[in-house]
Design a protein around this motif. Structure first.
Motif, PDB file in Angstrom:
ATOM      1  N   GLY A   1      16.264  49.082  45.615  1.00  0.00           N
ATOM      2  CA  GLY A   1      15.332  49.960  44.659  1.00  0.00           C
ATOM      3  C   GLY A   1      14.935  49.138  44.288  1.00  0.00           C
ATOM      4  O   GLY A   1      14.281  48.319  43.824  1.00  0.00           O
ATOM      5  N   GLY A   2      13.741  49.430  44.956  1.00  0.00           N
ATOM      6  CA  GLY A   2      12.322  49.068  44.736  1.00  0.00           C
ATOM      7  C   GLY A   2      11.363  48.776  43.090  1.00  0.00           C
ATOM      8  O   GLY A   2      10.657  48.369  42.189  1.00  0.00           O
ATOM      9  N   ARG A   3      12.317  49.945  43.120  1.00  0.00           N
ATOM     10  CA  ARG A   3      11.694  50.790  40.675  1.00  0.00           C
ATOM     11  C   ARG A   3      12.826  50.295  40.637  1.00  0.00           C
ATOM     12  O   ARG A   3      12.837  50.651  39.378  1.00  0.00           O
ATOM     13  N   VAL A   4      13.473  49.756  40.231  1.00  0.00           N
ATOM     14  CA  VAL A   4      15.012  49.767  39.749  1.00  0.00           C
ATOM     15  C   VAL A   4      15.594  47.949  38.854  1.00  0.00           C
ATOM     16  O   VAL A   4      16.253  48.144  38.278  1.00  0.00           O
ATOM     17  N   ILE A   5      14.689  47.493  40.554  1.00  0.00           N
ATOM     18  CA  ILE A   5      15.364  45.706  39.852  1.00  0.00           C
ATOM     19  C   ILE A   5      14.142  45.042  40.065  1.00  0.00           C
ATOM     20  O   ILE A   5      13.712  45.325  40.308  1.00  0.00           O
ATOM     21  N   GLY A   6      14.318  43.471  39.063  1.00  0.00           N
ATOM     22  CA  GLY A   6      12.953  43.072  38.637  1.00  0.00           C
ATOM     23  C   GLY A   6      13.477  42.782  40.408  1.00  0.00           C
ATOM     24  O   GLY A   6      13.537  41.929  41.230  1.00  0.00           O
ATOM     25  N   ASP A   7      12.085  41.195  40.192  1.00  0.00           N
ATOM     26  CA  ASP A   7      11.170  40.588  41.215  1.00  0.00           C
ATOM     27  C   ASP A   7      12.779  39.070  42.094  1.00  0.00           C
ATOM     28  O   ASP A   7      13.284  38.954  42.605  1.00  0.00           O
ATOM     29  N   GLU A   8      12.986  38.855  40.981  1.00  0.00           N
ATOM     30  CA  GLU A   8      13.644  37.613  40.841  1.00  0.00           C
ATOM     31  C   GLU A   8      15.208  38.170  40.890  1.00  0.00           C
ATOM     32  O   GLU A   8      15.583  37.048  41.662  1.00  0.00           O
ATOM     33  N   LEU A   9      15.881  38.954  40.270  1.00  0.00           N
ATOM     34  CA  LEU A   9      16.941  39.650  40.543  1.00  0.00           C
ATOM     35  C   LEU A   9      17.013  39.858  42.192  1.00  0.00           C
ATOM     36  O   LEU A   9      17.682  40.074  42.582  1.00  0.00           O
ATOM     37  N   ALA A  10      15.499  40.277  42.657  1.00  0.00           N
ATOM     38  CA  ALA A  10      15.964  40.710  44.376  1.00  0.00           C
ATOM     39  C   ALA A  10      16.125  39.632  44.735  1.00  0.00           C
ATOM     40  O   ALA A  10      17.113  39.728  45.610  1.00  0.00           O
ATOM     41  N   LYS A  11      15.378  38.421  45.059  1.00  0.00           N
ATOM     42  CA  LYS A  11      15.971  37.403  45.867  1.00  0.00           C
ATOM     43  C   LYS A  11      17.254  36.394  45.449  1.00  0.00           C
ATOM     44  O   LYS A  11      17.470  36.357  46.401  1.00  0.00           O
ATOM     45  N   SER A  12      17.626  36.458  44.314  1.00  0.00           N
ATOM     46  CA  SER A  12      18.717  36.114  43.986  1.00  0.00           C
ATOM     47  C   SER A  12      19.984  37.351  45.026  1.00  0.00           C
ATOM     48  O   SER A  12      20.646  36.779  45.513  1.00  0.00           O
TER      49      SER A  12
END
Length: 153
Positions: free
Chosen positions: A107-118
């Motif tokens: 979810g591009g509007r619900v998680i942060g960038d660093e968490l998404a990468k992890s």
């Protein structure tokens, strides 16, 4: 490994961050769109990317919309796709270990960038456990076959 990427306008920004991250990791990808933040319909992009996985042109996919919900629902309509919507690292790990998920939905509007990468890193690196989980994956495939056969009648 070759990754199919897809997003709608709500996932476009995060998709570009994930593309840069995949470049850093040296992982090949194909971007099936969208290519701007102009409003589009996520099923169109989920279908293109999911078909590439189904046909063996790509190995797995990372699909992103505003919440990840819609694009994962659309992707899961394609036979052989097991899209898992993950908002944390544990879900990403288990989607691979137990479900052999071949699409990661974010979810591009619900998680942060660093968490998404992890989440992406964990999902890419985690193998499928097989064993008893393989039996369950086969049962999912049988459900798909049942409904595909019904539609052909």
């Amino acid at each position: 490994m070759k990754i199919a990427l897809a997003s709608d306008h709500g996932g476009f920004r995060l998709k570009n961050i994930i593309k840069n991250y995949l470049d850093e990791l040296g992982i090949e990808y194909v971007d099936f769109g969208t290519y701007s933040e102009e409003s589009v319909d996520y099923p169109d992009y989920a279908l293109k990317a999911a078909e590439s996985i189904m046909k063996g042109e790509t190995d797995r996919g990372i699909f992103i919309c505003g919440t990840g919900i819609g694009i994962s629902i659309a992707a899961n309509k394609v036979p052989g796709i097991r899209a898992a919507l993950c908002y944390n690292i544990y879900a990403a790990e288990m989607s691979r270990r137990h479900n052999n998920a071949n699409v990661l939905a974010l979810g591009g509007r619900v998680i942060g960038d660093e968490l998404a990468k992890s989440i992406v890193k964990t999902w890419l690196e985690t193998p499928f456990d097989g064993g008893r989980h393989e039996r369950r994956i086969r049962k999912i495939a049988e459900i798909e076959k049942t409904f595909i056969s019904e539609q052909e009648k």
